[in-house]
Design an enzyme around this catalytic site. Structure first.
Site, PDB file in Angstrom:
ATOM      1  CE  LYS A 115     -84.315 -39.429 -40.492  1.00  0.00           C
ATOM      2  NZ  LYS A 115     -85.779 -39.488 -40.254  1.00  0.00           N
ATOM      3  CE  LYS A 217     -83.205 -49.925 -40.463  1.00  0.00           C
ATOM      4  NZ  LYS A 217     -83.779 -49.193 -39.314  1.00  0.00           N
ATOM      5  CE  LYS A 220     -89.272 -45.786 -47.022  1.00  0.00           C
ATOM      6  NZ  LYS A 220     -90.568 -45.461 -46.398  1.00  0.00           N
TER       7      LYS A 220
END
Length: 355
Positions: A115, A217, A220
């Site tokens: 991240k 993957k 959202k």
């Protein structure tokens, strides 16, 4: 000595409409687990702050996540559904765990590396330390089990490391207060307060991948809405997304082994298998040799059958935000009672004055 009863904790970040990966990887399992465990299902709105959400949107997404828990069949009368920030003991225990956990442990967490990327020095302290809060989420209830996928095992291992170090550091104090259960640490038996939480990993682990790239993957955060199946999608939208889903030019193969180098085909077959509760080879026995145009239509029909009842119930629940708020409030009252019992004991163990 205290007794540890089987208890499941799990949570979802309120970062937007939940998708098929959330449903197959977590929510559907939560419904099954509530039959055999006492369950605490949490909307982890404190974790969501690591992505700097718009405040009004965070509140909206929190209600939507709670509504989704109810829509899939979680019974709020028997189990706790709540948002994390209502139970302040999560943050209190997280600070204590920050003083137990080691910097080296946090540096090894792969999700922070993913991240933060090249902007590591600009990343927030919250993003770096959130695994400690995640451990507190679990252990403030002294939960014994957490349903996770293979990609989340590292967080459970960290929670175990933190629990083990806390237990060892305060072993004598825990024993003197009569608050522990006998646990083994290496060759020693100590009085441990926090349990060694166990991951509940399904025998067949399902990772739902992007409809646009079978190597990524489903997420959202992907810019393309056609990369994912949202649980709130209408039948027409579901059909369009499946029709546009990336595939290759070959027909479906005979065996699962033939899917290894075909990530998009493997993903669609896996989605069908998960929805139908069968394995991939069983799917291929039925559809081998058929073109994707036929398979996609049948897959879309199956998605409509499984997801539209959930979507309709979600829509109904979202029209009543007062009810959702009452569920979250009642769940937080229930969760707070158990969390505070844990924290009173933790405060005694570490030496905080109380009363």
């Amino acid at each position: 000595m205290s007794e540890l009863k089987p208890l499941v904790f799990s949570g979802v970040q309120p970062t937007g409409t939940l998708h098929l990966g959330n449903y197959l990887g977590a929510l559907r399992r939560w419904v099954t687990l509530q039959k055999d465990y006492e369950c605490f299902y949490c909307v982890v709105d404190m974790h969501a702050l690591t992505v700097n959400p718009v405040p009004q949107q965070l509140m909206e997404y929190t209600r939507e996540a709670a509504a989704m828990f109810l829509a899939v069949g979680i019974d709020a009368r028997k189990h706790a559904i709540f948002n994390q920030s209502r139970v302040f003991q999560h943050a209190e225990l997280a600070w204590i765990f920050n003083c137990v956990a080691r910097i080296g442990w946090m540096n090894r967490m792969t999700q922070f590396k993913d991240k933060a990327g090249k902007e590591r020095e600009k990343a927030s302290l919250g993003l770096f330390a959130y695994p400690s809060l995640m451990a507190a989420d679990i252990l403030v209830y002294r939960a014994t089990h957490v349903p996770v996928g293979e990609d989340q095992k590292q967080h459970i291992e960290l929670a175990r490391d933190i629990a083990k170090k806390f237990n060892k550091d305060y072993s004598r104090r825990i024993a003197s207060l009569g608050l522990g259960v006998d646990m083994s640490v290496g060759d020693d038996i100590i009085a441990g307060f926090f349990p060694m939480v166990e991951p509940l990993i399904p025998e067949i682990s399902m990772r739902v991948m992007s409809l646009r790239d079978g190597r990524k993957k489903m997420s959202k955060s992907d810019k393309s809405d056609f990369s994912r199946i949202n649980i709130s999608d209408t039948p027409d939208v579901l059909l369009r997304k499946i029709r546009k889903a990336k595939t290759d030019s070959k027909p479906l193969p005979d065996t699962e082994a033939d899917l290894v180098d075909r990530p998009e085909a493997n993903n669609l077959v896996g989605i069908y298998a998960a929805l139908a509760n069968i394995d991939k080879n069983t799917v291929l026995m039925e559809f081998c040799g058929k073109p994707f145009s036929i398979f996609k239509q049948i897959l879309a029909d199956l998605l409509v059958e499984k997801l539209i009842p959930v979507a309709l119930e979600l829509h109904r629940l979202k029209q009543d935000p007062d009810y959702i708020d009452s569920v979250l409030k009642e769940g937080a009252i229930r969760a707070s009672a158990i969390a505070e019992k844990t924290m009173k004991q933790v405060r005694d163990i570490v030496g905080f004055l109380q009363g």
